[in-house]
Design an enzyme around this catalytic site. Structure first.
Site, PDB file in Angstrom:
ATOM      1  N   LYS A   1       0.847  -1.198   0.000  1.00 42.17           N
ATOM      2  CA  LYS A   1       0.000   0.000   0.000  1.00 42.17           C
ATOM      3  C   LYS A   1       0.881   1.245   0.000  1.00 42.17           C
ATOM      4  CE  LYS A   1      -3.913   1.798   2.777  1.00 42.17           C
ATOM      5  NZ  LYS A   1      -4.680   1.599   4.038  1.00 42.17           N
TER       6      LYS A   1
ATOM      7  N   SER B   1      -9.613   1.082   3.159  1.00 38.99           N
ATOM      8  CA  SER B   1      -8.870   1.970   2.280  1.00 38.99           C
ATOM      9  C   SER B   1      -7.765   1.265   1.499  1.00 38.99           C
ATOM     10  CB  SER B   1      -8.262   3.105   3.104  1.00 38.99           C
ATOM     11  OG  SER B   1      -7.298   2.579   4.006  1.00 38.99           O
TER      12      SER B   1
ATOM     13  N   SER C   1      -9.450  -1.271   7.310  1.00 38.81           N
ATOM     14  CA  SER C   1      -8.970  -1.102   5.933  1.00 38.81           C
ATOM     15  C   SER C   1      -8.257  -2.288   5.318  1.00 38.81           C
ATOM     16  CB  SER C   1      -8.052   0.113   5.852  1.00 38.81           C
ATOM     17  OG  SER C   1      -8.833   1.264   5.802  1.00 38.81           O
TER      18      SER C   1
END
Ligand code: GLN
Length: 468
Positions: A74, A149, A173
Protein backbone atom coordinates in the site's frame (compact mmCIF):
# COMPACT_ATOMS: atom_id res chain seq x y z
CA UNK A 1 -0.51 -19.90 -5.43
CA UNK A 2 0.63 -19.99 -1.83
CA UNK A 3 4.00 -19.21 -0.29
CA UNK A 4 4.71 -22.85 0.51
CA UNK A 5 3.66 -24.19 -2.90
CA UNK A 6 5.73 -21.55 -4.68
CA UNK A 7 8.74 -22.12 -2.48
CA UNK A 8 8.57 -25.84 -3.19
CA UNK A 9 8.68 -25.14 -6.93
CA UNK A 10 11.42 -22.55 -6.49
CA UNK A 11 13.52 -25.13 -4.64
CA UNK A 12 12.91 -27.79 -7.28
CA UNK A 13 13.75 -25.24 -9.94
CA UNK A 14 10.72 -26.21 -12.03
CA UNK A 15 9.35 -22.71 -11.69
CA UNK A 16 11.55 -19.81 -10.63
CA UNK A 17 10.98 -16.43 -8.97
CA UNK A 18 11.60 -14.96 -12.43
CA UNK A 19 8.73 -17.05 -13.86
CA UNK A 20 6.49 -15.92 -11.00
CA UNK A 21 7.47 -12.31 -11.58
CA UNK A 22 6.81 -12.55 -15.31
CA UNK A 23 3.46 -14.23 -14.82
CA UNK A 24 2.29 -11.62 -12.33
CA UNK A 25 3.70 -8.74 -14.31
CA UNK A 26 1.72 -9.88 -17.32
CA UNK A 27 -1.44 -9.91 -15.18
CA UNK A 28 -0.67 -6.31 -14.27
CA UNK A 29 0.04 -5.38 -17.88
CA UNK A 30 -3.17 -6.93 -19.19
CA UNK A 31 -5.62 -6.14 -16.37
CA UNK A 32 -4.46 -3.20 -14.34
CA UNK A 33 -5.38 -0.65 -16.99
CA UNK A 34 -9.00 -1.44 -16.06
CA UNK A 35 -8.61 -2.23 -12.36
CA UNK A 36 -6.04 0.40 -11.33
CA UNK A 37 -4.84 -1.48 -8.26
CA UNK A 38 -1.32 -0.08 -8.66
CA UNK A 39 -0.07 3.47 -8.41
CA UNK A 40 3.46 2.50 -9.46
CA UNK A 41 4.65 -0.74 -11.04
CA UNK A 42 8.34 -1.36 -10.29
CA UNK A 43 10.61 -2.28 -13.18
CA UNK A 44 13.42 -3.13 -10.74
CA UNK A 45 11.28 -6.06 -9.56
CA UNK A 46 12.66 -8.03 -12.49
CA UNK A 47 16.22 -7.71 -11.18
CA UNK A 48 15.07 -8.74 -7.71
CA UNK A 49 13.40 -11.81 -9.23
CA UNK A 50 16.56 -12.71 -11.14
CA UNK A 51 18.61 -12.32 -7.97
CA UNK A 52 16.15 -14.50 -6.02
CA UNK A 53 16.31 -17.13 -8.76
CA UNK A 54 20.10 -17.15 -8.51
CA UNK A 55 20.00 -17.40 -4.72
CA UNK A 56 17.73 -20.47 -4.80
CA UNK A 57 20.26 -22.38 -6.88
CA UNK A 58 23.02 -21.26 -4.54
CA UNK A 59 21.38 -21.48 -1.12
CA UNK A 60 18.78 -24.22 -1.61
CA UNK A 61 16.59 -24.65 1.46
CA UNK A 62 18.78 -22.31 3.47
CA UNK A 63 17.09 -19.53 1.45
CA UNK A 64 14.76 -17.32 3.51
CA UNK A 65 11.13 -18.42 3.58
CA UNK A 66 9.88 -15.48 1.53
CA UNK A 67 12.70 -15.25 -0.99
CA UNK A 68 11.30 -14.45 -4.43
CA UNK A 69 7.65 -14.15 -3.36
CA UNK A 70 5.88 -11.39 -5.33
CA UNK A 71 4.31 -8.79 -3.09
CA UNK A 72 2.48 -5.47 -3.34
CA UNK A 73 2.58 -2.63 -0.82
CA UNK A 74 0.00 0.00 0.00
CA UNK A 75 1.38 3.38 -0.97
CA UNK A 76 1.32 4.79 2.57
CA UNK A 77 4.17 2.48 3.65
CA UNK A 78 7.63 3.87 2.98
CA UNK A 79 9.98 2.07 0.60
CA UNK A 80 13.27 3.92 0.38
CA UNK A 81 13.69 5.79 -2.90
CA UNK A 82 10.09 5.20 -4.02
CA UNK A 83 7.33 7.77 -4.29
CA UNK A 84 5.05 7.46 -1.24
CA UNK A 85 1.86 9.42 -1.93
CA UNK A 86 -0.61 8.09 0.65
CA UNK A 87 -3.11 8.65 -2.16
CA UNK A 88 -2.85 12.41 -1.63
CA UNK A 89 -1.96 15.32 -3.89
CA UNK A 90 -0.06 16.83 -0.99
CA UNK A 91 2.51 13.99 -1.22
CA UNK A 92 2.35 13.58 -4.99
CA UNK A 93 6.10 14.05 -5.39
CA UNK A 94 7.31 12.80 -2.01
CA UNK A 95 10.09 10.23 -2.14
CA UNK A 96 10.59 8.03 0.92
CA UNK A 97 13.98 8.68 2.55
CA UNK A 98 14.04 5.38 4.46
CA UNK A 99 12.37 1.97 4.65
CA UNK A 100 9.47 1.31 7.00
CA UNK A 101 10.46 -1.38 9.51
CA UNK A 102 8.03 -3.82 7.89
CA UNK A 103 9.68 -3.17 4.52
CA UNK A 104 13.21 -3.54 5.92
CA UNK A 105 12.19 -6.90 7.39
CA UNK A 106 10.65 -8.00 4.11
CA UNK A 107 13.70 -6.89 2.16
CA UNK A 108 15.94 -9.00 4.34
CA UNK A 109 13.85 -12.01 3.21
CA UNK A 110 14.31 -11.12 -0.45
CA UNK A 111 10.68 -10.60 -1.41
CA UNK A 112 10.01 -9.19 -4.87
CA UNK A 113 8.14 -5.88 -4.71
CA UNK A 114 5.88 -5.77 -7.78
CA UNK A 115 4.72 -2.22 -7.10
CA UNK A 116 2.74 -0.05 -4.74
CA UNK A 117 -1.01 0.18 -4.55
CA UNK A 118 -3.83 2.67 -4.52
CA UNK A 119 -5.65 3.74 -1.37
CA UNK A 120 -8.12 6.23 -0.03
CA UNK A 121 -6.30 9.48 0.69
CA UNK A 122 -4.33 8.99 3.93
CA UNK A 123 -6.25 5.71 4.36
CA UNK A 124 -9.50 7.56 5.05
CA UNK A 125 -12.33 5.65 3.48
CA UNK A 126 -13.86 2.25 2.89
CA UNK A 127 -13.94 2.04 -0.91
CA UNK A 128 -10.72 3.46 -2.42
CA UNK A 129 -12.86 6.12 -4.11
CA UNK A 130 -11.14 8.85 -2.05
CA UNK A 131 -7.75 8.53 -3.73
CA UNK A 132 -6.40 11.65 -5.46
CA UNK A 133 -5.19 9.30 -8.21
CA UNK A 134 -8.41 7.66 -9.36
CA UNK A 135 -10.68 4.86 -8.26
CA UNK A 136 -9.64 1.20 -7.95
CA UNK A 137 -12.14 -1.33 -9.26
CA UNK A 138 -13.07 -4.68 -7.81
CA UNK A 139 -11.46 -7.39 -9.98
CA UNK A 140 -14.57 -9.58 -9.54
CA UNK A 141 -16.95 -6.91 -10.86
CA UNK A 142 -15.45 -3.77 -12.39
CA UNK A 143 -18.56 -1.72 -11.65
CA UNK A 144 -17.99 -2.22 -7.91
CA UNK A 145 -15.54 -0.96 -5.30
CA UNK A 146 -12.79 -3.24 -3.94
CA UNK A 147 -13.35 -1.95 -0.41
CA UNK A 148 -10.91 0.35 1.32
CA UNK A 149 -8.87 1.97 2.28
CA UNK A 150 -6.31 -0.65 1.18
CA UNK A 151 -8.37 -1.44 -1.93
CA UNK A 152 -5.38 -1.52 -4.26
CA UNK A 153 -3.63 -4.17 -2.16
CA UNK A 154 -6.80 -6.26 -1.90
CA UNK A 155 -7.36 -6.05 -5.65
CA UNK A 156 -3.70 -6.89 -6.37
CA UNK A 157 -3.91 -10.23 -4.55
CA UNK A 158 -7.42 -10.99 -5.83
CA UNK A 159 -6.43 -10.39 -9.46
CA UNK A 160 -3.28 -12.49 -9.12
CA UNK A 161 -0.79 -9.65 -9.44
CA UNK A 162 0.95 -10.57 -6.19
CA UNK A 163 0.88 -13.51 -3.79
CA UNK A 164 0.61 -11.34 -0.71
CA UNK A 165 0.20 -7.62 -0.05
CA UNK A 166 0.64 -5.20 2.81
CA UNK A 167 -2.05 -2.77 3.83
CA UNK A 168 -2.79 -0.66 6.87
CA UNK A 169 -5.81 -1.09 9.10
CA UNK A 170 -7.00 1.80 11.28
CA UNK A 171 -10.66 0.85 11.37
CA UNK A 172 -11.01 -2.06 8.98
CA UNK A 173 -8.97 -1.10 5.93
CA UNK A 174 -7.45 -4.55 5.49
CA UNK A 175 -10.40 -6.67 6.60
CA UNK A 176 -13.00 -4.84 4.52
CA UNK A 177 -11.21 -5.08 1.14
CA UNK A 178 -10.39 -8.70 1.97
CA UNK A 179 -14.12 -9.34 2.43
CA UNK A 180 -15.07 -7.49 -0.78
CA UNK A 181 -12.34 -9.18 -2.85
CA UNK A 182 -12.71 -12.72 -1.49
CA UNK A 183 -9.33 -13.15 0.20
CA UNK A 184 -7.83 -13.39 3.70
CA UNK A 185 -7.21 -10.10 5.54
CA UNK A 186 -5.29 -9.96 8.81
CA UNK A 187 -5.07 -7.13 11.37
CA UNK A 188 -2.53 -7.88 14.16
CA UNK A 189 -2.75 -7.03 17.86
CA UNK A 190 -1.95 -3.33 18.27
CA UNK A 191 1.79 -3.04 18.81
CA UNK A 192 2.63 -6.47 17.38
CA UNK A 193 3.89 -4.85 14.18
CA UNK A 194 5.97 -1.68 14.03
CA UNK A 195 4.36 1.50 12.73
CA UNK A 196 7.70 3.08 11.91
CA UNK A 197 7.53 4.22 8.29
CA UNK A 198 3.76 3.96 8.01
CA UNK A 199 2.26 7.32 7.06
CA UNK A 200 0.20 7.96 10.19
CA UNK A 201 -3.57 8.27 10.24
CA UNK A 202 -4.68 7.51 13.82
CA UNK A 203 -1.63 6.48 15.79
CA UNK A 204 -3.43 4.64 18.58
CA UNK A 205 -5.40 2.63 15.99
CA UNK A 206 -3.05 2.07 13.01
CA UNK A 207 -1.54 -1.35 12.33
CA UNK A 208 0.04 -2.78 9.21
CA UNK A 209 -2.04 -5.69 7.98
CA UNK A 210 -1.67 -8.57 5.55
CA UNK A 211 -3.61 -9.73 2.49
CA UNK A 212 -3.13 -13.34 1.41
CA UNK A 213 -4.87 -16.27 -0.18
CA UNK A 214 -4.46 -18.47 2.88
CA UNK A 215 -4.16 -18.00 6.64
CA UNK A 216 -0.89 -19.90 6.51
CA UNK A 217 0.54 -17.26 4.16
CA UNK A 218 -0.68 -14.47 6.43
CA UNK A 219 1.00 -16.14 9.41
CA UNK A 220 4.31 -16.55 7.57
CA UNK A 221 4.32 -12.86 6.68
CA UNK A 222 3.25 -11.88 10.20
CA UNK A 223 6.16 -13.83 11.66
CA UNK A 224 8.54 -11.86 9.46
CA UNK A 225 7.18 -8.34 10.02
CA UNK A 226 6.17 -8.54 13.70
CA UNK A 227 8.21 -8.00 16.85
CA UNK A 228 9.70 -5.24 18.92
CA UNK A 229 11.23 -2.30 17.13
CA UNK A 230 13.37 0.40 18.75
CA UNK A 231 11.86 2.86 16.23
CA UNK A 232 8.32 2.36 17.60
CA UNK A 233 7.95 2.53 21.37
CA UNK A 234 4.46 0.99 21.22
CA UNK A 235 5.73 -2.31 19.83
CA UNK A 236 5.46 -5.33 22.07
CA UNK A 237 6.58 -8.92 21.91
CA UNK A 238 4.34 -12.00 22.22
CA UNK A 239 5.30 -12.38 25.90
CA UNK A 240 3.37 -9.23 26.87
CA UNK A 241 -0.02 -10.92 27.08
CA UNK A 242 1.12 -14.21 28.51
CA UNK A 243 0.23 -17.53 26.97
CA UNK A 244 -2.96 -17.71 25.03
CA UNK A 245 -3.27 -21.44 24.50
CA UNK A 246 -4.04 -23.15 21.21
CA UNK A 247 -6.77 -25.77 21.23
CA UNK A 248 -8.02 -28.64 19.13
CA UNK A 249 -11.38 -26.92 18.69
CA UNK A 250 -12.49 -23.49 19.79
CA UNK A 251 -15.40 -21.99 21.67
CA UNK A 252 -16.59 -19.05 19.61
CA UNK A 253 -18.90 -16.27 20.78
CA UNK A 254 -21.47 -14.56 18.56
CA UNK A 255 -22.61 -11.14 19.80
CA UNK A 256 -26.21 -11.54 18.63
CA UNK A 257 -27.32 -8.14 19.89
CA UNK A 258 -24.74 -6.58 17.60
CA UNK A 259 -25.97 -8.11 14.32
CA UNK A 260 -28.03 -5.14 13.34
CA UNK A 261 -30.93 -4.76 11.01
CA UNK A 262 -28.82 -2.74 8.58
CA UNK A 263 -27.34 -5.99 7.26
CA UNK A 264 -28.23 -7.49 3.91
CA UNK A 265 -30.26 -10.65 4.51
CA UNK A 266 -28.15 -12.86 2.29
CA UNK A 267 -24.94 -11.66 3.96
CA UNK A 268 -26.46 -12.63 7.29
CA UNK A 269 -27.37 -16.01 5.76
CA UNK A 270 -23.71 -16.59 4.81
CA UNK A 271 -22.80 -15.79 8.41
CA UNK A 272 -25.39 -18.24 9.80
CA UNK A 273 -24.19 -20.88 7.36
CA UNK A 274 -20.65 -20.41 8.59
CA UNK A 275 -21.82 -21.01 12.15
CA UNK A 276 -23.25 -24.36 10.99
CA UNK A 277 -19.97 -25.31 9.31
CA UNK A 278 -18.05 -24.42 12.45
CA UNK A 279 -20.28 -26.69 14.50
CA UNK A 280 -19.82 -29.49 11.97
CA UNK A 281 -16.07 -29.18 12.41
CA UNK A 282 -16.39 -29.54 16.14
CA UNK A 283 -16.15 -25.92 17.22
CA UNK A 284 -18.66 -24.74 19.75
CA UNK A 285 -20.58 -21.59 18.89
CA UNK A 286 -22.39 -19.74 21.67
CA UNK A 287 -24.17 -16.42 22.03
CA UNK A 288 -22.40 -13.69 23.94
CA UNK A 289 -23.47 -10.23 24.90
CA UNK A 290 -21.32 -7.23 23.95
CA UNK A 291 -23.70 -4.29 24.33
CA UNK A 292 -20.95 -1.66 24.12
CA UNK A 293 -19.70 -2.76 20.70
CA UNK A 294 -22.32 -0.76 18.89
CA UNK A 295 -20.93 2.41 20.48
CA UNK A 296 -17.71 1.69 18.62
CA UNK A 297 -18.64 3.57 15.50
CA UNK A 298 -19.49 6.74 17.43
CA UNK A 299 -16.32 6.54 19.52
CA UNK A 300 -14.15 5.79 16.47
CA UNK A 301 -15.42 8.78 14.52
CA UNK A 302 -14.28 10.99 17.42
CA UNK A 303 -10.96 9.38 18.39
CA UNK A 304 -9.82 8.83 14.78
CA UNK A 305 -10.45 12.40 13.48
CA UNK A 306 -8.83 13.79 16.65
CA UNK A 307 -5.66 11.85 15.90
CA UNK A 308 -5.93 12.64 12.19
CA UNK A 309 -6.09 16.39 12.87
CA UNK A 310 -2.93 16.13 14.91
CA UNK A 311 -1.02 13.75 12.60
CA UNK A 312 -1.80 15.74 9.47
CA UNK A 313 -0.67 19.06 10.94
CA UNK A 314 2.80 18.26 9.61
CA UNK A 315 1.72 18.79 5.99
CA UNK A 316 2.26 22.51 6.05
CA UNK A 317 3.99 23.19 2.74
CA UNK A 318 7.31 23.57 4.56
CA UNK A 319 8.42 20.13 5.62
CA UNK A 320 6.79 17.70 3.20
CA UNK A 321 5.51 17.59 -0.32
CA UNK A 322 3.35 20.20 -1.97
CA UNK A 323 3.94 23.90 -1.39
CA UNK A 324 1.51 26.58 -2.56
CA UNK A 325 3.02 30.05 -2.12
CA UNK A 326 1.01 32.84 -0.45
CA UNK A 327 1.96 36.37 0.70
CA UNK A 328 2.99 35.19 4.15
CA UNK A 329 3.53 31.98 6.13
CA UNK A 330 -0.08 31.64 7.27
CA UNK A 331 -1.24 31.98 3.68
CA UNK A 332 1.31 29.38 2.60
CA UNK A 333 -0.23 26.94 5.07
CA UNK A 334 -3.76 27.74 3.99
CA UNK A 335 -3.12 27.55 0.28
CA UNK A 336 -1.05 24.38 0.53
CA UNK A 337 -3.59 22.54 2.63
CA UNK A 338 -6.54 23.81 0.59
CA UNK A 339 -4.93 22.61 -2.64
CA UNK A 340 -3.31 19.44 -1.31
CA UNK A 341 -6.02 17.72 0.74
CA UNK A 342 -9.22 16.19 -0.63
CA UNK A 343 -12.72 16.64 0.78
CA UNK A 344 -12.76 13.62 3.11
CA UNK A 345 -9.42 14.53 4.67
CA UNK A 346 -10.54 18.12 5.24
CA UNK A 347 -13.80 16.91 6.77
CA UNK A 348 -11.90 14.80 9.28
CA UNK A 349 -9.33 17.46 10.16
CA UNK A 350 -12.14 19.93 10.86
CA UNK A 351 -14.08 17.38 12.91
CA UNK A 352 -10.95 16.37 14.82
CA UNK A 353 -9.98 19.93 15.60
CA UNK A 354 -13.50 20.54 16.86
CA UNK A 355 -13.66 17.54 19.21
CA UNK A 356 -10.28 18.48 20.67
CA UNK A 357 -11.12 22.16 21.20
CA UNK A 358 -11.09 23.33 24.82
CA UNK A 359 -14.85 23.65 25.21
CA UNK A 360 -15.66 20.23 23.76
CA UNK A 361 -12.72 18.04 24.76
CA UNK A 362 -14.47 16.45 27.74
CA UNK A 363 -17.84 16.15 26.06
CA UNK A 364 -16.51 14.35 22.97
CA UNK A 365 -12.92 13.18 23.08
CA UNK A 366 -12.93 12.37 26.80
CA UNK A 367 -16.18 10.41 26.50
CA UNK A 368 -14.97 8.51 23.45
CA UNK A 369 -11.76 7.48 25.21
CA UNK A 370 -13.80 6.38 28.23
CA UNK A 371 -16.07 4.32 25.96
CA UNK A 372 -13.02 2.74 24.46
CA UNK A 373 -11.74 1.63 27.87
CA UNK A 374 -15.14 0.24 28.78
CA UNK A 375 -15.28 -1.68 25.51
CA UNK A 376 -11.90 -3.19 26.27
CA UNK A 377 -13.08 -4.29 29.72
CA UNK A 378 -16.28 -5.73 28.28
CA UNK A 379 -14.31 -7.77 25.75
CA UNK A 380 -11.89 -9.06 28.39
CA UNK A 381 -14.86 -10.24 30.45
CA UNK A 382 -16.36 -12.14 27.50
CA UNK A 383 -13.01 -13.78 26.73
CA UNK A 384 -13.23 -15.47 30.13
CA UNK A 385 -15.97 -17.61 28.60
CA UNK A 386 -15.00 -17.95 24.91
CA UNK A 387 -11.77 -18.36 22.92
CA UNK A 388 -12.75 -16.28 19.90
CA UNK A 389 -15.54 -13.97 18.81
CA UNK A 390 -17.06 -13.84 15.33
CA UNK A 391 -19.06 -11.21 13.47
CA UNK A 392 -19.69 -10.50 9.81
CA UNK A 393 -16.84 -8.41 8.38
CA UNK A 394 -19.25 -5.99 6.72
CA UNK A 395 -23.03 -5.63 6.48
CA UNK A 396 -22.98 -5.82 2.66
CA UNK A 397 -20.92 -7.20 -0.21
CA UNK A 398 -18.97 -4.83 -2.48
CA UNK A 399 -21.22 -1.97 -3.55
CA UNK A 400 -21.31 0.01 -6.76
CA UNK A 401 -18.77 2.70 -7.47
CA UNK A 402 -20.47 5.99 -6.54
CA UNK A 403 -23.25 4.29 -4.58
CA UNK A 404 -22.24 5.63 -1.17
CA UNK A 405 -21.81 9.29 -1.96
CA UNK A 406 -22.99 10.33 1.49
CA UNK A 407 -20.08 9.89 3.92
CA UNK A 408 -22.28 8.78 6.82
CA UNK A 409 -23.67 5.84 4.85
CA UNK A 410 -20.13 4.75 4.13
CA UNK A 411 -19.10 5.09 7.80
CA UNK A 412 -21.91 2.66 8.73
CA UNK A 413 -20.15 -0.07 6.77
CA UNK A 414 -17.36 0.01 9.38
CA UNK A 415 -19.64 -1.04 12.23
CA UNK A 416 -18.05 -4.46 12.74
CA UNK A 417 -14.44 -3.52 12.12
CA UNK A 418 -13.78 -0.34 14.13
CA UNK A 419 -14.35 -1.82 17.62
CA UNK A 420 -11.33 -4.02 16.93
CA UNK A 421 -8.95 -1.08 16.44
CA UNK A 422 -10.44 0.80 19.39
CA UNK A 423 -9.68 -2.15 21.65
CA UNK A 424 -6.42 -3.22 19.99
CA UNK A 425 -7.32 -6.88 19.59
CA UNK A 426 -6.28 -8.94 16.54
CA UNK A 427 -8.85 -9.90 13.92
CA UNK A 428 -9.04 -11.47 10.50
CA UNK A 429 -11.55 -11.67 7.71
CA UNK A 430 -11.97 -15.04 6.03
CA UNK A 431 -13.81 -15.50 2.73
CA UNK A 432 -16.90 -17.44 3.76
CA UNK A 433 -19.42 -17.56 0.92
CA UNK A 434 -20.98 -15.56 -1.87
CA UNK A 435 -24.12 -13.56 -2.54
CA UNK A 436 -25.59 -12.82 -5.95
CA UNK A 437 -25.88 -9.29 -7.29
CA UNK A 438 -26.95 -8.76 -10.92
CA UNK A 439 -25.96 -12.30 -11.78
CA UNK A 440 -22.46 -12.01 -10.33
CA UNK A 441 -21.31 -13.95 -7.26
CA UNK A 442 -19.75 -11.53 -4.81
CA UNK A 443 -17.63 -12.73 -1.90
CA UNK A 444 -18.59 -12.20 1.72
CA UNK A 445 -16.19 -12.32 4.67
CA UNK A 446 -16.61 -13.38 8.27
CA UNK A 447 -14.50 -11.70 10.93
CA UNK A 448 -12.83 -13.66 13.75
CA UNK A 449 -11.49 -11.82 16.75
CA UNK A 450 -9.00 -13.08 19.36
CA UNK A 451 -8.01 -11.66 22.75
CA UNK A 452 -5.09 -9.18 22.94
CA UNK A 453 -1.92 -10.97 21.92
CA UNK A 454 -3.89 -13.96 20.61
CA UNK A 455 -2.49 -13.75 17.07
CA UNK A 456 -1.17 -17.32 17.17
CA UNK A 457 -4.60 -18.57 18.20
CA UNK A 458 -6.27 -16.80 15.27
CA UNK A 459 -3.77 -18.29 12.84
CA UNK A 460 -4.21 -21.75 14.33
CA UNK A 461 -7.98 -21.55 14.08
CA UNK A 462 -7.89 -20.06 10.57
CA UNK A 463 -5.52 -22.68 9.19
CA UNK A 464 -7.79 -25.46 10.42
CA UNK A 465 -11.06 -23.89 9.38
CA UNK A 466 -10.12 -22.08 6.16
CA UNK A 467 -6.96 -23.59 4.70
CA UNK A 468 -7.55 -27.31 5.28
N1 GLN B 1 -13.07 2.96 6.78
C1 GLN B 1 -12.47 3.46 7.97
C2 GLN B 1 -12.26 4.93 7.85
O1 GLN B 1 -12.64 5.48 6.88
C3 GLN B 1 -11.20 2.75 8.25
C4 GLN B 1 -10.05 3.24 7.47
C5 GLN B 1 -8.77 2.51 7.77
O2 GLN B 1 -8.77 1.45 8.40
N2 GLN B 1 -7.66 3.08 7.35
O3 GLN B 1 -11.75 5.56 8.72
Amino acid sequence: MTIRSLRKKFLEGTYTPLHAYEEMRSVIDTRDGDIHAFLHVYDDAREAAIEATRRYTEEGDRAPMLLGIPTAVKNNILIKGKNATAGSKILENYVAPYDATVIARMKSEGLVFMGDTNLDEFAMGSSTENSAFGVTKNPIDLTRVPGGSSGGSGAAVAMGASVIALGTDTGGSVRLPASFCGIVGYKPTYGAVSRSGLIAMGSSLDQAGIFANTVDDAEIVFNVISGKDPLDATTIGPETYGTIPLKETYRIGVPRDFLRKGMDNDVLAVFEDTIKKLAEEGHEVVDVSLPLMERGLAAYYIVMPAEVSSNLARYDGVRFGLKAEGDNLLQDYRKTRAAGFGAEVKRRIILGTYVLSAGYYDAFYGKAEETRHMMRAELAEVYKTVDLIMTPTAPTPAYKIGEKADPLSMYLGDIFTVPINLTGVPAMSLPSGVVLREGISLPVGVQYIAPLGGDARLFDFGKKFHDD
